[in-house]
Design a protein around this motif. Structure first.
Motif: not given
Ligand code: NAD
Length: 421
Positions: A115-127, A400-404
């Protein structure tokens, strides 16, 4: 959902493709058919045969053929978009490099491995104000879109529960998840992420609710050495019981000629040479009971949504068909989907509506849905007002649901999500 308000991109959208395997070759059919909208300008692929096979079709010059992502993404930007179709465990690195270099991205599933990696990609794309679309093909498939349309019509009321069965198909399972490169969690991903991220994405797409709790059980029950029959051997070509084995590689590849799409002949070779080589010494000639596989062959996932709706997902490898069967129970009716056929029953009127999608079986590339995946991505760059059908942020929710669910399978615990109630 408008994902990142991006500046207008002129046509044709120039593309760098990363990983010239099956998926990239599929998406490049769209590029070939739509030269006014998209243009392939560079290929990144470590395997020379594959790299040249794709690049030659598009007349890509030698200097635009690359062996790895670092080479291409350290250059000044060559294109507006990157289509990332590399092996799953490389997605995070490739995606981050491409975003850093300023490319919009069409990303094959899964997004990344945590999940952390997914969120990092999203943050970077937003930036960087870049769009990332995830190739969740069911959203683009007319049958699955019809199910959503029926639910959204309101005619059948609210969803009470959904039973969703992912029938992987025994040939697909033995090819990809026993003998093939998706057979180990450590080298690739758990089955739920690798195969069923499409299913979880579809389920969350059709319901208007968020996950509250998830539990999962599953194991590798059958494709283990202790289940190998007497007379079997390390390879099908040496096996005494090959003639009666339902998982025979000789039967699958040589007799039925199924699942040979990833066998690419080198220059001067015929496809039969590749099949014979695989059977004699390649990974695809191995006995299914004696591979190095560890992904599950059966798994259940139970989900409670924040409005009380219940969802069950069953993954089963032991099916002849490669399809999805879905039962959606609603307050005013029910919707079922078996293979190509949807039926919707309305309780009060007793009306039954049937929708037959069997004609799509003859249309290549997932009934044309793969072309819609890349088509929506390209169109959304050409027209920034056009929303992505499978934006990154929605895909992160299902990941996220899958990771959990995997955490639950490994710990035996029910995992609770943080919700507002
Ligand atoms: N959306 C769908 O329906 C669907 C279906 C199948 C596969 N997939 C996904 O698509 C992706 C690719 O799958 P595929 O079936 O095309 O696999 P593939 O093995 O045919 O292609 C992957 C390619 O990436 C290349 N590669 C390896 N290392 C690389 C690197 N460092 N840089 C660039 N390329 C590299 C490989 O040599 C190979 O040619 C996977 O993530 C898979 O899960 C999605």
């Amino acid at each position: 959902m408008i994902e990142n308000n991006v500046p207008h991109v002129g046509s044709p959208v120039r593309i760098v493709v990363v990983g010239a395997g099956n998926r990239a070759r599929t998406y490049m059919h769209y590029v070939k058919a739509n030269p006014g909208k998209a243009k392939l300008v560079a290929v990144v692929e470590p395997d020379k045969v594959r790299r040249d096979f794709l690049a030659d079709q598009f007349g890509i010059p030698e200097e635009m053929r690359f062996c790895n992502c670092k080479e291409v993404f350290s250059l000044p930007r060559l294109a507006e978009a990157a289509v990332i179709c590399s092996p799953e465990k490389l997605h995070y690195d490739h995606c981050m490099l491409a975003i850093e270099a300023g490319y919009h991205i069409l990303l094959e599933k899964p997004i990344a491995q945590t999940l952390q990696e997914c969120e990092e990609i999203a943050r970077k794309a937003d930036e960087k104000r870049l769009r990332v679309s995830v190739c969740h093909v069911l959203r683009h498939h007319p049958l699955f879109a019809k199910i959503k349309e029926l639910i959204d019509s309101g005619k059948y009321g609210d969803i009470i529960s959904i039973s969703h069965m992912e029938e992987v198909g025994i040939d697909r399972y033995t090819h990809s998840f026993v003998r093939g490169t998706m057979n180990r969690e450590r080298d690739n991903n758990p089955m739920l992420l690798a195969k069923c991220c499409h299913d979880l994405d579809f389920l969350l797409w059709i319901v208007d609710a968020r996950c509250r709790k998830v539990s999962s059980f599953g194991s590798l029950r059958w494709f283990r050495e202790e289940n190998a029959p007497a007379g079997s051997a390390l390879r099908c070509v040496d096996c005494q019981v090959e003639g009666e084995c339902p998982y025979s590689a000789i039967d699958l590849y040589k007799r039925r000629r199924d699942w040979i799409g990833s066998f690419i002949p080198a220059p001067g070779e015929m496809i039969d040479d590749v099949i014979d080589r695989e059977l004699k010494e390649g990974r695809f000639g191995r006995c299914v009971y004696r591979c190095d596989n560890d992904v599950v062959d059966n798994q259940v996932v139970a989900i409670e949504m924040d409005n009380g709706m219940l969802i069950s997902l069953i993954i089963n490898a032991f099916t002849q068909c490669d399809c999805r069967n879905i039962e959606i129970k609603m307050t005013l009716g029910e919707i079922s989907c078996y293979g190509d056929m949807i039926k919707a029953r309305h309780f009060r009127s007793r009306e039954i509506s049937a929708f037959d999608f069997s004609h799509l079986g003859k249309i290549p590339h997932h009934g044309g849905a793969d072309m819609a995946v890349i088509g929506n991505f390209i169109d959304s760059l050409l027209n920034p007002e056009l929303p992505l059908i499978s934006p990154l942020k929605m895909a992160i929710e299902s990941h996220h649901v899958i990771f959990e669910a995997e955490r639950s399978r490994h710990t035996g615990k029910t995992i609770k999500f943080k919700t507002n109630d």
